[in-house]
Design a protein around this motif. Structure first.
Motif: not given
Length: 311
Positions: A98-100, A261-265, A270-274, A279-280
């Motif tokens: 869940r981290s980036m 990138a921050m949107r994916d984080f 929050s447990g959602g889908a990125p 290359l996530l």
């Protein structure tokens, strides 16, 4: 989502502003003013943490956030010593999916095009980046920055996006040598570095410098079927095939990469889908790249010094 941003330098402020633009409740904390005690106390009210401090002080922050179950966005590089990469991997394991890691170049549309291309014929690559460090920002002195530190500074770590890109495009690369140029006023700090890499049927170099008068950022991939020549600074992207030259259009607004990138984080936290980015830069998926960066830094051999005046 309540996000704590630790580190109020330029990159920390950018993340703070972008989080607010994306609708998150962001708190920006100055490491210099608050220190470890203030950061730990602020984690009590956070649901996620962005670590944008100097590299050499991140381990206790990452460990504390992970122990509280808080997902992390950690600025690159993850660490500059191989043993510290492994220590972080261990303490962050429970939240790593869940981290980036802050490899925002992975969100560049031209990089995504390379990731989706057939590169199986490539036998040689060259990735370069550089710019005169004294021209980076107004009213800024290199000698007063994190980059001037022997422990955690230098160009290899500062501009390691290209090394990460090589690791993304060509899985399984190993380092053969790292040659660096230093400066007599900054012992242990590399001002230009070249990392030579190889894999079965493939050789290449990643080079970075603090010296070139104008920004250059270029990726050249030579293959038996085609050649990719991507000039990121000029935003000219060309593919040469036996049928001729093909131009590709990949316009970019720089902050769009940070926002993506921050949107994916926020989605991961929050447990959602990125997003569907192949290359996530999810932390657990970035560990091979983080290991390559730390190994390159530890293998630096200084082969000379430059004489340019660096204030």
């Amino acid at each position: 989502m309540r996000v704590l941003v630790i580190g109020s330098g330029s990159i920390g402020r950018r993340h703070h502003n972008n989080l607010q633009a994306l609708g998150a409740s962001s708190r920006l904390l100055s490491w210099r003013a608050e220190g470890l005690g203030g950061a730990l106390a602020a984690m009590t009210d956070a649901e996620a943490v962005v670590v944008a401090t100097a590299t050499d002080i991140r381990l206790p922050l990452i460990e504390a956030a992970a122990a509280r179950g808080l997902p992390l966005y950690v600025e690159k590089p993850l660490a500059f010593r191989p043993d510290e990469v492994e220590a972080i991997a261990e303490v962050a394991a429970s939240v790593a999916d869940r981290s980036m890691l802050g490899y925002m170049l992975r969100y560049h549309p031209a990089v995504r095009a390379l990731a989706e291309a057939d590169l199986s014929d490539v036998f040689q690559f060259a990735l370069t980046i550089g710019h005169d460090v004294t021209q980076w920002r107004q009213n800024w002195r290199f000698s007063e920055s994190y980059a001037a530190r022997a422990e955690g500074g230098g160009v290899l770590l500062d501009l390691c996006h290209e090394l990460d890109l090589a690791a993304c495009l060509f899985v399984g690369l190993e380092i053969t040598r790292v040659e660096s140029l230093g400066h007599p006023a900054f012992p242990g700090v590399d001002f230009a570095s070249r990392i030579s890499l190889r894999r079965q049927g493939l050789v290449g170099d990643v080079s970075m410098d603090y010296l070139t008068p104008l920004l250059h950022r270029r990726t050249t991939l030579r293959g038996t079927e085609r050649m990719h020549d991507f000039d990121f600074a000029a935003q000219i992207y060309q593919v040469t095939e036996d049928t001729g030259l093909r131009q590709m259009d990949h316009p970019l607004e720089r902050n769009a990469m940070f926002l993506a990138a921050m949107r994916d984080f926020l989605a991961l936290a929050s447990g959602g889908a990125p997003s569907d980015n192949p290359l996530l830069p999810r932390l657990d998926l970035c560990l091979p790249s983080a290991r390559l960066v730390a190994e390159a830094w530890s293998q630096r051999t200084f082969v000379g010094e430059i004489t340019k005046e660096i204030p």
